[in-house]
Design a protein around this motif. Structure first.
Motif, PDB file in Angstrom:
ATOM      1  N   ILE A 168       0.825  -1.207   0.000  1.00  0.00           N
ATOM      2  CA  ILE A 168       0.000   0.000   0.000  1.00  0.00           C
ATOM      3  C   ILE A 168       0.861   1.260   0.000  1.00  0.00           C
ATOM      4  O   ILE A 168       0.501   2.268  -0.622  1.00  0.00           O
ATOM      5  N   SER A 169       2.004   1.218   0.692  1.00  0.00           N
ATOM      6  CA  SER A 169       2.868   2.402   0.772  1.00  0.00           C
ATOM      7  C   SER A 169       3.440   2.805  -0.576  1.00  0.00           C
ATOM      8  O   SER A 169       3.928   3.926  -0.732  1.00  0.00           O
ATOM      9  N   LEU A 170       3.365   1.918  -1.560  1.00  0.00           N
ATOM     10  CA  LEU A 170       3.869   2.207  -2.907  1.00  0.00           C
ATOM     11  C   LEU A 170       2.764   2.676  -3.836  1.00  0.00           C
ATOM     12  O   LEU A 170       2.965   2.759  -5.057  1.00  0.00           O
ATOM     13  N   THR A 171       1.606   2.985  -3.261  1.00  0.00           N
ATOM     14  CA  THR A 171       0.467   3.434  -4.061  1.00  0.00           C
ATOM     15  C   THR A 171      -0.087   4.742  -3.498  1.00  0.00           C
ATOM     16  O   THR A 171       0.321   5.198  -2.433  1.00  0.00           O
ATOM     17  N   THR A 204       2.237  19.757  19.207  1.00  0.00           N
ATOM     18  CA  THR A 204       2.204  18.396  19.732  1.00  0.00           C
ATOM     19  C   THR A 204       1.874  17.366  18.651  1.00  0.00           C
ATOM     20  O   THR A 204       1.434  16.254  18.955  1.00  0.00           O
ATOM     21  N   GLN A 205       2.069  17.749  17.395  1.00  0.00           N
ATOM     22  CA  GLN A 205       1.910  16.775  16.324  1.00  0.00           C
ATOM     23  C   GLN A 205       3.076  15.794  16.377  1.00  0.00           C
ATOM     24  O   GLN A 205       4.238  16.198  16.370  1.00  0.00           O
ATOM     25  N   VAL A 206       2.767  14.490  16.444  1.00  0.00           N
ATOM     26  CA  VAL A 206       3.794  13.457  16.526  1.00  0.00           C
ATOM     27  C   VAL A 206       3.566  12.426  15.425  1.00  0.00           C
ATOM     28  O   VAL A 206       2.589  12.499  14.679  1.00  0.00           O
ATOM     29  N   MET A 207       4.439  11.435  15.361  1.00  0.00           N
ATOM     30  CA  MET A 207       4.464  10.518  14.223  1.00  0.00           C
ATOM     31  C   MET A 207       3.149   9.744  14.070  1.00  0.00           C
ATOM     32  O   MET A 207       2.537   9.752  13.004  1.00  0.00           O
ATOM     33  N   VAL A 208       2.716   9.064  15.121  1.00  0.00           N
ATOM     34  CA  VAL A 208       1.514   8.231  15.009  1.00  0.00           C
ATOM     35  C   VAL A 208       0.267   9.082  14.814  1.00  0.00           C
ATOM     36  O   VAL A 208      -0.664   8.685  14.096  1.00  0.00           O
ATOM     37  N   GLU A 209       0.246  10.263  15.394  1.00  0.00           N
ATOM     38  CA  GLU A 209      -0.885  11.173  15.193  1.00  0.00           C
ATOM     39  C   GLU A 209      -1.016  11.550  13.724  1.00  0.00           C
ATOM     40  O   GLU A 209      -2.118  11.589  13.167  1.00  0.00           O
ATOM     41  N   ARG A 210       0.116  11.801  13.063  1.00  0.00           N
ATOM     42  CA  ARG A 210       0.103  12.122  11.636  1.00  0.00           C
ATOM     43  C   ARG A 210      -0.330  10.913  10.809  1.00  0.00           C
ATOM     44  O   ARG A 210      -1.066  11.055   9.822  1.00  0.00           O
ATOM     45  N   ILE A 211       0.116   9.725  11.193  1.00  0.00           N
ATOM     46  CA  ILE A 211      -0.287   8.513  10.473  1.00  0.00           C
ATOM     47  C   ILE A 211      -1.798   8.346  10.543  1.00  0.00           C
ATOM     48  O   ILE A 211      -2.460   8.050   9.538  1.00  0.00           O
ATOM     49  N   TYR A 212      -2.360   8.552  11.718  1.00  0.00           N
ATOM     50  CA  TYR A 212      -3.806   8.431  11.894  1.00  0.00           C
ATOM     51  C   TYR A 212      -4.544   9.480  11.062  1.00  0.00           C
ATOM     52  O   TYR A 212      -5.530   9.159  10.384  1.00  0.00           O
ATOM     53  N   GLN A 213      -4.081  10.702  11.125  1.00  0.00           N
ATOM     54  CA  GLN A 213      -4.759  11.781  10.399  1.00  0.00           C
ATOM     55  C   GLN A 213      -4.733  11.544   8.891  1.00  0.00           C
ATOM     56  O   GLN A 213      -5.760  11.693   8.216  1.00  0.00           O
ATOM     57  N   TYR A 214      -3.575  11.175   8.354  1.00  0.00           N
ATOM     58  CA  TYR A 214      -3.477  10.956   6.909  1.00  0.00           C
ATOM     59  C   TYR A 214      -4.279   9.729   6.477  1.00  0.00           C
ATOM     60  O   TYR A 214      -4.873   9.721   5.392  1.00  0.00           O
ATOM     61  N   GLY A 215      -4.309   8.692   7.318  1.00  0.00           N
ATOM     62  CA  GLY A 215      -4.999   7.475   6.926  1.00  0.00           C
ATOM     63  C   GLY A 215      -6.510   7.553   7.058  1.00  0.00           C
ATOM     64  O   GLY A 215      -7.235   7.145   6.145  1.00  0.00           O
ATOM     65  N   PHE A 216      -7.008   8.118   8.171  1.00  0.00           N
ATOM     66  CA  PHE A 216      -8.439   8.014   8.469  1.00  0.00           C
ATOM     67  C   PHE A 216      -9.182   9.349   8.412  1.00  0.00           C
ATOM     68  O   PHE A 216     -10.404   9.373   8.548  1.00  0.00           O
ATOM     69  N   LYS A 217      -8.453  10.441   8.238  1.00  0.00           N
ATOM     70  CA  LYS A 217      -9.114  11.733   8.091  1.00  0.00           C
ATOM     71  C   LYS A 217      -8.972  12.272   6.673  1.00  0.00           C
ATOM     72  O   LYS A 217      -9.940  12.760   6.081  1.00  0.00           O
ATOM     73  N   TYR A 218      -7.754  12.175   6.127  1.00  0.00           N
ATOM     74  CA  TYR A 218      -7.514  12.665   4.772  1.00  0.00           C
ATOM     75  C   TYR A 218      -7.594  11.560   3.730  1.00  0.00           C
ATOM     76  O   TYR A 218      -7.483  11.832   2.533  1.00  0.00           O
ATOM     77  N   PHE A 219      -7.764  10.309   4.168  1.00  0.00           N
ATOM     78  CA  PHE A 219      -7.891   9.154   3.276  1.00  0.00           C
ATOM     79  C   PHE A 219      -6.715   9.041   2.296  1.00  0.00           C
ATOM     80  O   PHE A 219      -6.905   8.801   1.113  1.00  0.00           O
ATOM     81  N   LYS A 220      -5.535   9.207   2.841  1.00  0.00           N
ATOM     82  CA  LYS A 220      -4.306   8.997   2.055  1.00  0.00           C
ATOM     83  C   LYS A 220      -3.593   7.794   2.657  1.00  0.00           C
ATOM     84  O   LYS A 220      -2.569   7.916   3.315  1.00  0.00           O
ATOM     85  N   MET A 221      -4.143   6.605   2.413  1.00  0.00           N
ATOM     86  CA  MET A 221      -3.638   5.393   3.035  1.00  0.00           C
ATOM     87  C   MET A 221      -2.222   5.045   2.579  1.00  0.00           C
ATOM     88  O   MET A 221      -1.411   4.545   3.364  1.00  0.00           O
ATOM     89  N   GLY A 222      -1.922   5.294   1.331  1.00  0.00           N
ATOM     90  CA  GLY A 222      -0.575   5.021   0.837  1.00  0.00           C
ATOM     91  C   GLY A 222       0.453   5.894   1.545  1.00  0.00           C
ATOM     92  O   GLY A 222       1.515   5.414   1.964  1.00  0.00           O
ATOM     93  N   TYR A 223       0.125   7.161   1.691  1.00  0.00           N
ATOM     94  CA  TYR A 223       1.011   8.110   2.380  1.00  0.00           C
ATOM     95  C   TYR A 223       1.166   7.716   3.848  1.00  0.00           C
ATOM     96  O   TYR A 223       2.281   7.732   4.401  1.00  0.00           O
ATOM     97  N   ALA A 224       0.061   7.335   4.493  1.00  0.00           N
ATOM     98  CA  ALA A 224       0.108   6.930   5.895  1.00  0.00           C
ATOM     99  C   ALA A 224       0.918   5.653   6.078  1.00  0.00           C
ATOM    100  O   ALA A 224       1.672   5.518   7.058  1.00  0.00           O
TER     101      ALA A 224
END
Length: 309
Positions: free
Chosen positions: A45-48, A259-279
């Protein structure tokens, strides 16, 4: 003769593993389905540029969504990544020394043979049993700059309390204090078990030589406690890189992204911005960082960890 014995022992171990292999199959299948398969899929998925909504098995998926290592390049070249990594490292630098110092101090106090110490050990561990959701909501109320108990206590002593979670300079220290309160029971218990395991004859010999409490602590307790300290450092570092629930509930990554941290960004990109590949790419970068830090710690343990207790 020694070589022959070594070969015989190796042969027995291989035979034992072969006989036990049928009983390991169910566990291996579960491991492959629950852990290994999702990891392999996340690499794919990370390559898409998958949005998390389209079917992964749709015809022409690869042709439409495959972008190679573009996600990794975009992350590593973005200012946001380095800012988020800096926030995470700030948390680690503040959290680990404070947590370790408080846990060692608490373990030392609870290691004393005094009346009622068993009850104090139970009370000390209660925060660990509290869910992060409940603890974060309570502390968010306590740290409220207007109505919170923390600033009310400081005002009683004539101190004007800060904005805590609403102040970008105080938000991360506030998260650190809450995390130390929550985790010190767990790590303190590990350190306490290490202290209990130290041979008491060392202290008896030190008393005969006239060594005081502080000398015994720095010359006996700390050196022989290093295996437990090493374990605590490994676990706490990994947990620190995975900082998430207290951030999401108490600050949401704010104020102003402090207070933005690594896992918080992963969650935001994956489940809020729907950028699963980026997350997913973000997740594998985090995994690589954790592996490197853990490998450095494992190699460095030979210089300071003492296993002769």
């Amino acid at each position: 003769m020694r070589r022959k014995n070594k070969q015989d022992n190796l042969l027995r171990a291989n035979n034992g593993l072969f006989k036990a292999s049928p009983f390991l199959v169910p566990a291996l299948i579960g491991f492959a389905i629950i852990y290994l398969a999702p990891m392999v899929i996340s690499v794919f998925i990370s390559l898409t540029d998958w949005n998390g909504l389209d079917s992964l098995f749709a015809p022409g998926f690869m042709k439409e969504h495959f972008i190679g290592i573009q996600n990794y390049a975009d992350i590593l070249h973005s200012k946001e990544f380095w800012s988020v990594l800096g926030n995470t490292l700030t948390y680690i630098v503040l959290y680990i020394p404070l947590m370790l110092a408080v846990s060692i101090a608490a373990a030392s106090l609870l290691n004393q043979q005094r009346r009622g110490v068993g009850a104090f050990r139970v009370i000390y561990y209660i925060p660990v049993l509290t869910s992060w959701v409940a603890a974060s909501l309570i502390w968010k109320s306590i740290l409220s700059p207007q109505y919170g108990a923390m600033n009310a206590i400081l005002a009683f002593f004539g101190i004007n309390g800060p904005g805590w979670l609403l102040d970008e300079h105080w938000a991360m220290p506030a998260i650190v204090l809450v995390s130390v309160w929550k985790d010190m029971g767990f790590f303190g218990l590990i350190l306490l078990s290490g202290m209990v395991g130290i041979n008491r004859t060392y202290y008896e010999a030190a008393k005969i030589d006239g060594a005081g409490k502080w000398t015994q602590f720095f010359k006996i307790t700390l050196p022989l406690l290093t295996p437990a300290i090493f374990y605590v450092l490994i676990v706490s570092l990994i947990n620190s890189f995975q900082l998430f629930p207290q951030i999401m509930i108490m600050t949401g990554g704010g104020p102003n992204g402090s207070t933005q941290v690594m896992v918080e960004r992963i969650y935001q990109y994956g489940f809020k911005y729907f950028k699963m590949g980026y997350a997913s790419a973000f997740s594998w970068i985090l995994f690589t960082i954790i592996m490197i830090c853990t490998a450095i710690q494992m190699r460095g343990q030979k210089r300071w960890v003492n296993y002769d207790s």
